[in-house]
Design a protein around this motif. Structure first.
Motif, short mmCIF file in Angstrom:
data_model
loop_
_atom_site.label_atom_id
_atom_site.label_comp_id
_atom_site.label_asym_id
_atom_site.label_seq_id
_atom_site.Cartn_x
_atom_site.Cartn_y
_atom_site.Cartn_z
N ALA A 155 0.80 -1.22 0.00
CA ALA A 155 0.00 0.00 0.00
C ALA A 155 0.84 1.27 0.00
O ALA A 155 0.28 2.36 0.03
CB ALA A 155 -0.90 0.01 1.23
N GLY A 156 2.16 1.16 -0.06
CA GLY A 156 2.98 2.35 0.10
C GLY A 156 4.05 2.52 -0.95
O GLY A 156 3.92 2.06 -2.08
N ILE A 170 9.94 -10.10 8.86
CA ILE A 170 8.48 -10.16 8.75
C ILE A 170 8.00 -9.14 7.74
O ILE A 170 8.53 -8.03 7.66
CB ILE A 170 7.83 -9.86 10.12
CG1 ILE A 170 8.21 -10.93 11.15
CG2 ILE A 170 6.31 -9.75 10.02
CD1 ILE A 170 7.99 -10.48 12.58
N VAL A 171 6.99 -9.52 6.96
CA VAL A 171 6.25 -8.57 6.12
C VAL A 171 4.78 -8.68 6.48
O VAL A 171 4.21 -9.79 6.49
CB VAL A 171 6.46 -8.85 4.62
CG1 VAL A 171 5.37 -8.18 3.79
CG2 VAL A 171 7.82 -8.36 4.16
N LYS A 172 4.17 -7.54 6.79
CA LYS A 172 2.76 -7.51 7.14
C LYS A 172 1.96 -7.01 5.94
O LYS A 172 2.15 -5.88 5.49
CB LYS A 172 2.55 -6.59 8.36
CG LYS A 172 3.33 -7.05 9.59
CD LYS A 172 3.18 -6.09 10.75
CE LYS A 172 1.82 -6.21 11.39
NZ LYS A 172 1.73 -5.37 12.62
N LEU A 173 1.10 -7.86 5.42
CA LEU A 173 0.30 -7.50 4.26
C LEU A 173 -0.78 -6.51 4.65
O LEU A 173 -1.48 -6.71 5.66
CB LEU A 173 -0.33 -8.75 3.63
CG LEU A 173 0.55 -9.52 2.64
CD1 LEU A 173 1.75 -10.16 3.34
CD2 LEU A 173 -0.26 -10.59 1.92
N ASP A 174 -0.92 -5.46 3.87
CA ASP A 174 -1.86 -4.39 4.17
C ASP A 174 -3.29 -4.91 4.23
O ASP A 174 -3.70 -5.79 3.47
CB ASP A 174 -1.74 -3.30 3.11
CG ASP A 174 -2.63 -2.11 3.41
OD1 ASP A 174 -2.33 -1.38 4.37
OD2 ASP A 174 -3.64 -1.94 2.70
N MET A 175 -4.07 -4.31 5.12
CA MET A 175 -5.44 -4.76 5.33
C MET A 175 -6.32 -4.58 4.09
O MET A 175 -7.31 -5.31 3.92
CB MET A 175 -6.06 -4.05 6.53
CG MET A 175 -6.23 -2.57 6.38
SD MET A 175 -7.06 -1.85 7.85
CE MET A 175 -5.87 -2.20 9.14
N ASP A 176 -5.98 -3.66 3.22
CA ASP A 176 -6.78 -3.49 2.01
C ASP A 176 -6.67 -4.70 1.09
O ASP A 176 -7.57 -4.96 0.30
CB ASP A 176 -6.34 -2.23 1.26
CG ASP A 176 -6.85 -0.95 1.92
OD1 ASP A 176 -7.76 -1.04 2.77
OD2 ASP A 176 -6.34 0.13 1.60
N LEU A 177 -5.57 -5.45 1.19
CA LEU A 177 -5.45 -6.69 0.43
C LEU A 177 -6.25 -7.82 1.07
O LEU A 177 -6.64 -8.78 0.39
CB LEU A 177 -3.98 -7.11 0.33
CG LEU A 177 -3.07 -6.28 -0.56
CD1 LEU A 177 -1.63 -6.73 -0.41
CD2 LEU A 177 -3.51 -6.39 -2.02
N ILE A 178 -6.47 -7.70 2.37
CA ILE A 178 -7.15 -8.76 3.12
C ILE A 178 -8.67 -8.59 3.10
O ILE A 178 -9.42 -9.57 3.15
CB ILE A 178 -6.65 -8.78 4.58
CG1 ILE A 178 -5.11 -8.89 4.62
CG2 ILE A 178 -7.31 -9.89 5.37
CD1 ILE A 178 -4.55 -10.05 3.83
#
Length: 251
Positions: A155-156, A170-178
């Motif tokens: 998202a950035g 760690i990579v945290k996937l953005d909530m807009d993908l979830i």
């Protein structure tokens, strides 16, 4: 010893802060993998209220204050003794020289007897930063024994270019993908391929913003085990919450 203008200025952040903690859950074991420290006003005001006072003059003071407050609160709550890690958001543009700007963090951890190997430093892709400067910070933090994470991936500004140069823990996937992944085919395919890429790179994926049982089950079907979101627990002000774990779907 290196000093920067922000260190020398003595500028203070004008608002008293505390932290809310939200768990990242290992859905395989039911244990909390980490608690993310999220800034709040002293009386529970939202992050937006606090961040509205952030500017170039007090950015360094705010970043340092957040780190120390998160460690002090986590230590008081015996977070490390639970086996979980502490995830702290940091502002790359507030770090002028990694070895100098980390001193307060190290001092706070030593004072609180909080193990630095239990600390994750995560930064959001949403802040535009100089890639070379960011890489310098990330390499320095890894060398010191901290874990590193990219937040809001997808998202950035940083994205795949940064990931090609540095593989965080760690990579945290953005909530807009979830959001709505259970009924959105293209989103599901993007997440599936992203997860495969991260695993090939040896990076641990975390899916954040999980709010519904359907999203949880769709992610479980894709092999995701580390998740964060309101489905499990809302952030708890100056406290650690025990997450609610839905029944894992049968294969």
């Amino acid at each position: 010893m290196t000093h920067c203008a922000a260190c020398a200025s003595g500028a203070k952040f004008p608002i008293a802060i505390t932290m809310a903690f939200q768990p990242i859950v290992d859905t395989d074991t039911g244990r909390v993998f980490a608690h993310e420290a999220l800034v709040r006003g002293q009386n529970g005001e939202g992050a937006g209220v606090v961040l509205s006072s952030l500017n170039d003059d007090n950015r360094y003071a705010f970043d340092q204050l957040c780190r120390v407050k998160a460690i002090d609160l986590a230590a008081g709550l015996s977070l490390a003794e639970t086996g979980a890690m502490l995830s702290i958001n940091f502002l790359p543009n507030a770090v002028y020289e990694p070895s100098a700007c980390i001193r307060q963090t190290l001092a706070a951890a030593k004072r609180a007897h909080f193990p630095i190997e239990n600390i994750i430093f995560e930064f959001t892709e949403g802040e535009r930063v100089d890639t070379a400067h960011l890489l310098k910070i990330l390499h320095a933090y890894r060398a010191m024994g901290f874990k590193t994470a990219i937040d809001d991936f997808g998202a950035g500004f940083a994205g795949l270019g940064l990931l090609a140069e540095f593989q965080p823990d760690i990579v945290k996937l953005d909530m807009d993908l979830i959001r709505g992944i259970d009924k959105h085919g293209p989103r599901r395919k993007i997440v599936s391929h992203t997860l495969a890429m991260l695993r090939d790179l040896g990076v641990t994926p975390v899916c954040e913003g999980v709010e519904t049982i359907e999203e949880y089950r769709a992610l479980a079907d894709l092999g995701v085990t580390l998740m964060q979101g309101y489905l499990f627990s809302k952030p708890s002000l100056a406290a650690l919450s025990a997450p609610d774990l839905p029944r894992r779907p049968m294969n």
